[in-house]
Write a protein that holds these residues in place. Structure first.
Motif, PDB file in Angstrom:
ATOM      1  N   SER A  30      32.954 -37.703 -75.945  1.00 15.19           N
ATOM      2  CA  SER A  30      33.301 -37.896 -74.540  1.00 15.19           C
ATOM      3  C   SER A  30      34.540 -38.765 -74.425  1.00 15.19           C
ATOM      4  O   SER A  30      34.742 -39.681 -75.197  1.00 15.19           O
ATOM      5  CB  SER A  30      32.140 -38.555 -73.809  1.00 15.19           C
ATOM      6  N   GLN A  31      35.388 -38.410 -73.487  1.00 20.35           N
ATOM      7  CA  GLN A  31      36.596 -39.176 -73.259  1.00 20.35           C
ATOM      8  C   GLN A  31      36.579 -39.807 -71.881  1.00 20.35           C
ATOM      9  O   GLN A  31      37.602 -40.064 -71.300  1.00 20.35           O
ATOM     10  CB  GLN A  31      37.810 -38.240 -73.377  1.00 20.35           C
ATOM     11  N   THR A  32      35.393 -40.044 -71.353  1.00 21.80           N
ATOM     12  CA  THR A  32      35.281 -40.490 -69.970  1.00 21.80           C
ATOM     13  C   THR A  32      35.761 -41.918 -69.806  1.00 21.80           C
ATOM     14  O   THR A  32      35.468 -42.795 -70.626  1.00 21.80           O
ATOM     15  CB  THR A  32      33.822 -40.378 -69.505  1.00 21.80           C
ATOM     16  N   ILE A  33      36.491 -42.125 -68.732  1.00 17.97           N
ATOM     17  CA  ILE A  33      36.943 -43.452 -68.348  1.00 17.97           C
ATOM     18  C   ILE A  33      36.442 -43.727 -66.940  1.00 17.97           C
ATOM     19  O   ILE A  33      36.685 -42.947 -66.027  1.00 17.97           O
ATOM     20  CB  ILE A  33      38.482 -43.545 -68.370  1.00 17.97           C
ATOM     21  N   HIS A  34      35.744 -44.818 -66.778  1.00 17.23           N
ATOM     22  CA  HIS A  34      35.189 -45.186 -65.480  1.00 17.23           C
ATOM     23  C   HIS A  34      36.002 -46.325 -64.894  1.00 17.23           C
ATOM     24  O   HIS A  34      36.213 -47.352 -65.552  1.00 17.23           O
ATOM     25  CB  HIS A  34      33.736 -45.632 -65.621  1.00 17.23           C
ATOM     26  N   GLN A  35      36.438 -46.141 -63.660  1.00 12.86           N
ATOM     27  CA  GLN A  35      37.139 -47.203 -62.950  1.00 12.86           C
ATOM     28  C   GLN A  35      36.428 -47.436 -61.628  1.00 12.86           C
ATOM     29  O   GLN A  35      36.084 -46.493 -60.923  1.00 12.86           O
ATOM     30  CB  GLN A  35      38.585 -46.796 -62.624  1.00 12.86           C
ATOM     31  N   TRP A  36      36.271 -48.676 -61.273  1.00 19.70           N
ATOM     32  CA  TRP A  36      35.744 -48.991 -59.944  1.00 19.70           C
ATOM     33  C   TRP A  36      36.271 -50.327 -59.456  1.00 19.70           C
ATOM     34  O   TRP A  36      36.663 -51.165 -60.255  1.00 19.70           O
ATOM     35  CB  TRP A  36      34.209 -48.968 -59.941  1.00 19.70           C
ATOM     36  N   PRO A  37      36.333 -50.451 -58.144  1.00 22.08           N
ATOM     37  CA  PRO A  37      36.004 -49.421 -57.155  1.00 22.08           C
ATOM     38  C   PRO A  37      37.120 -48.385 -57.040  1.00 22.08           C
ATOM     39  O   PRO A  37      38.204 -48.583 -57.573  1.00 22.08           O
ATOM     40  CB  PRO A  37      35.882 -50.242 -55.862  1.00 22.08           C
ATOM     41  N   ALA A  38      36.877 -47.338 -56.323  1.00 21.37           N
ATOM     42  CA  ALA A  38      37.886 -46.309 -56.115  1.00 21.37           C
ATOM     43  C   ALA A  38      38.936 -46.767 -55.112  1.00 21.37           C
ATOM     44  O   ALA A  38      40.113 -46.455 -55.248  1.00 21.37           O
ATOM     45  CB  ALA A  38      37.247 -45.012 -55.639  1.00 21.37           C
ATOM     46  N   THR A  39      38.490 -47.472 -54.109  1.00 17.77           N
ATOM     47  CA  THR A  39      39.420 -48.029 -53.118  1.00 17.77           C
ATOM     48  C   THR A  39      38.995 -49.453 -52.808  1.00 17.77           C
ATOM     49  O   THR A  39      37.817 -49.803 -52.901  1.00 17.77           O
ATOM     50  CB  THR A  39      39.437 -47.224 -51.813  1.00 17.77           C
ATOM     51  N   LEU A  40      39.989 -50.258 -52.433  1.00 12.21           N
ATOM     52  CA  LEU A  40      39.723 -51.669 -52.180  1.00 12.21           C
ATOM     53  C   LEU A  40      40.746 -52.198 -51.205  1.00 12.21           C
ATOM     54  O   LEU A  40      41.950 -51.946 -51.376  1.00 12.21           O
ATOM     55  CB  LEU A  40      39.802 -52.437 -53.496  1.00 12.21           C
ATOM     56  N   VAL A  41      40.288 -52.891 -50.185  1.00 10.97           N
ATOM     57  CA  VAL A  41      41.178 -53.562 -49.245  1.00 10.97           C
ATOM     58  C   VAL A  41      40.863 -55.048 -49.316  1.00 10.97           C
ATOM     59  O   VAL A  41      39.725 -55.451 -49.097  1.00 10.97           O
ATOM     60  CB  VAL A  41      40.982 -53.048 -47.807  1.00 10.97           C
ATOM     61  N   GLN A  42      41.888 -55.832 -49.652  1.00  9.20           N
ATOM     62  CA  GLN A  42      41.679 -57.255 -49.855  1.00  9.20           C
ATOM     63  C   GLN A  42      42.720 -58.056 -49.072  1.00  9.20           C
ATOM     64  O   GLN A  42      43.879 -57.627 -48.961  1.00  9.20           O
ATOM     65  CB  GLN A  42      41.828 -57.608 -51.337  1.00  9.20           C
ATOM     66  N   PRO A  43      42.364 -59.209 -48.538  1.00  7.67           N
ATOM     67  CA  PRO A  43      43.363 -60.037 -47.847  1.00  7.67           C
ATOM     68  C   PRO A  43      44.256 -60.769 -48.831  1.00  7.67           C
ATOM     69  O   PRO A  43      43.881 -61.024 -49.990  1.00  7.67           O
ATOM     70  CB  PRO A  43      42.496 -61.032 -47.058  1.00  7.67           C
ATOM     71  N   VAL A  44      45.449 -61.086 -48.366  1.00  3.92           N
ATOM     72  CA  VAL A  44      46.376 -61.886 -49.169  1.00  3.92           C
ATOM     73  C   VAL A  44      45.706 -63.211 -49.545  1.00  3.92           C
ATOM     74  O   VAL A  44      45.034 -63.834 -48.727  1.00  3.92           O
ATOM     75  CB  VAL A  44      47.672 -62.160 -48.367  1.00  3.92           C
ATOM     76  N   GLY A  45      45.888 -63.594 -50.804  1.00  2.20           N
ATOM     77  CA  GLY A  45      45.328 -64.856 -51.266  1.00  2.20           C
ATOM     78  C   GLY A  45      43.934 -64.754 -51.840  1.00  2.20           C
ATOM     79  O   GLY A  45      43.431 -65.724 -52.427  1.00  2.20           O
ATOM     80  N   SER A  46      43.305 -63.598 -51.707  1.00  5.88           N
ATOM     81  CA  SER A  46      41.952 -63.435 -52.243  1.00  5.88           C
ATOM     82  C   SER A  46      42.028 -63.050 -53.722  1.00  5.88           C
ATOM     83  O   SER A  46      43.056 -62.576 -54.203  1.00  5.88           O
ATOM     84  CB  SER A  46      41.208 -62.357 -51.461  1.00  5.88           C
ATOM     85  N   PRO A  47      40.928 -63.232 -54.458  1.00  2.00           N
ATOM     86  CA  PRO A  47      40.935 -62.847 -55.869  1.00  2.00           C
ATOM     87  C   PRO A  47      40.694 -61.353 -56.037  1.00  2.00           C
ATOM     88  O   PRO A  47      40.269 -60.653 -55.118  1.00  2.00           O
ATOM     89  CB  PRO A  47      39.766 -63.655 -56.445  1.00  2.00           C
ATOM     90  N   LEU A  48      40.959 -60.888 -57.257  1.00  2.00           N
ATOM     91  CA  LEU A  48      40.810 -59.467 -57.564  1.00  2.00           C
ATOM     92  C   LEU A  48      40.144 -59.298 -58.926  1.00  2.00           C
ATOM     93  O   LEU A  48      40.442 -60.056 -59.860  1.00  2.00           O
ATOM     94  CB  LEU A  48      42.180 -58.786 -57.604  1.00  2.00           C
ATOM     95  N   SER A  49      39.293 -58.306 -59.008  1.00  2.00           N
ATOM     96  CA  SER A  49      38.757 -57.912 -60.305  1.00  2.00           C
ATOM     97  C   SER A  49      38.532 -56.405 -60.295  1.00  2.00           C
ATOM     98  O   SER A  49      37.703 -55.904 -59.542  1.00  2.00           O
ATOM     99  CB  SER A  49      37.441 -58.639 -60.592  1.00  2.00           C
ATOM    100  N   LEU A  50      39.298 -55.705 -61.108  1.00  2.00           N
ATOM    101  CA  LEU A  50      39.130 -54.263 -61.279  1.00  2.00           C
ATOM    102  C   LEU A  50      38.598 -54.019 -62.676  1.00  2.00           C
ATOM    103  O   LEU A  50      39.130 -54.557 -63.644  1.00  2.00           O
ATOM    104  CB  LEU A  50      40.460 -53.534 -61.096  1.00  2.00           C
ATOM    105  N   GLU A  51      37.592 -53.179 -62.758  1.00  2.00           N
ATOM    106  CA  GLU A  51      36.959 -52.958 -64.042  1.00  2.00           C
ATOM    107  C   GLU A  51      37.173 -51.533 -64.538  1.00  2.00           C
ATOM    108  O   GLU A  51      37.169 -50.576 -63.778  1.00  2.00           O
ATOM    109  CB  GLU A  51      35.466 -53.250 -63.957  1.00  2.00           C
ATOM    110  N   CYS A  52      37.347 -51.442 -65.841  1.00  2.00           N
ATOM    111  CA  CYS A  52      37.520 -50.157 -66.498  1.00  2.00           C
ATOM    112  C   CYS A  52      36.628 -50.144 -67.735  1.00  2.00           C
ATOM    113  O   CYS A  52      36.683 -51.083 -68.540  1.00  2.00           O
ATOM    114  CB  CYS A  52      38.980 -49.976 -66.901  1.00  2.00           C
ATOM    115  N   THR A  53      35.805 -49.126 -67.836  1.00  2.00           N
ATOM    116  CA  THR A  53      35.006 -48.970 -69.048  1.00  2.00           C
ATOM    117  C   THR A  53      35.233 -47.571 -69.602  1.00  2.00           C
ATOM    118  O   THR A  53      35.457 -46.621 -68.851  1.00  2.00           O
ATOM    119  CB  THR A  53      33.511 -49.189 -68.796  1.00  2.00           C
TER     120      THR A  53
END
Lengths: 115, 111
Positions: free
Chosen positions: B1-24
């Motif tokens: 399998s060559q599957t790559i999972h990314q989440w979330p698909a969409t994200l709206v965040q305010p300026v100054g907030s933290p971010l965490s995007l995950e990829c497995t």
């Protein structure tokens, strides 16, 4: 420095017409070359690749590309475009270094297909 | 399998907030992994690549960072988002002979 140039940002063709998307690279040796396609809001899918040998390579969805060393080009072609081909197309070369193989992408060409 | 999972698909965040995007990723162990960003109307920019756990290389100085806590996990982070961080983020894995498989991407809008 290695670079990839796609001169056309947007291209519009009529359905059934032929298509050629241009790609030029700047690299000290014959690179590994790729074409990827990205449908709206999606990741990238590999269309075709060239490593060595026959300079005309066939890919999926009826696409082909020709490597021309003298012109440092790897143009993508399709004889008859379908409406479903509307997408963004990226040419890429790979840079080999001790840290791994890194793809360097061109700026992309957005293809629109008129009915 | 060559599957790559990314989440979330969409994200709206305010300026100054933290971010965490995950990829497995699924498939072979110890893959080379990449984070790319695609800004509106622009091509793909390589942000980070990783050849193994805890090994991160940055291609472009910016407001973002990356980590690889596990062999098949690659995380993109920010402590404080900027408006210019908006874009489409793609995770990719090398798939032999320099070919890459891409995830479906995360569209980040910073407001």
């Amino acid at each position: 420095a290695q670079s990839v140039t796609q001169p056309d940002i947007h291209i519009t063709v009529s359905e059934g017409a032929s298509l050629e998307l241009r790609c030029n690279y700047s690299y000290g040796a014959t690179p590994y070359l790729f074409w990827y396609v990205q449908s709206p809001g999606q990741g990238l899918q590999l269309l075709l690749k060239y490593f060595s040998g026959d300079t005309l390579v066939q890919g999926i969805k009826g696409f082909e590309a020709e490597f021309k060393r003298s012109q440092s080009s790897f143009n993508l072609r399709k004889p008859s475009v379908h409406w479903s081909d509307a997408a963004e197309y990226f040419c890429a070369v790979v840079l080999f270094n001790n840290a791994g193989n890194m793809l360097t992408f061109g700026g992309g060409t957005r293809l629109m297909v008129k009915p | 399998s060559q599957t790559i999972h990314q989440w979330p698909a969409t994200l709206v965040q305010p300026v100054g907030s933290p971010l965490s995007l995950e990829c497995t990723v699924e498939g072979t162990s110890n893959p080379n992994l990449y984070w790319y960003r695609q800004a509106a109307g622009r091509g793909l920019q390589l942000l980070f690549y990783s050849v193994g756990i805890g090994q991160i290389s940055s291609e472009v100085p910016q407001n973002l960072s990356a980590s690889r806590p596990q062999d098949r996990q690659f995380i993109l982070s920010s402590k404080k988002l900027l408006l210019s961080d908006s874009g489409f983020y793609l995770c990719a894995r090398e798939a032999g002979l320099a070919e890459a498989f891409f995830g479906q991407g995360t569209r980040l809008t910073v407001v």
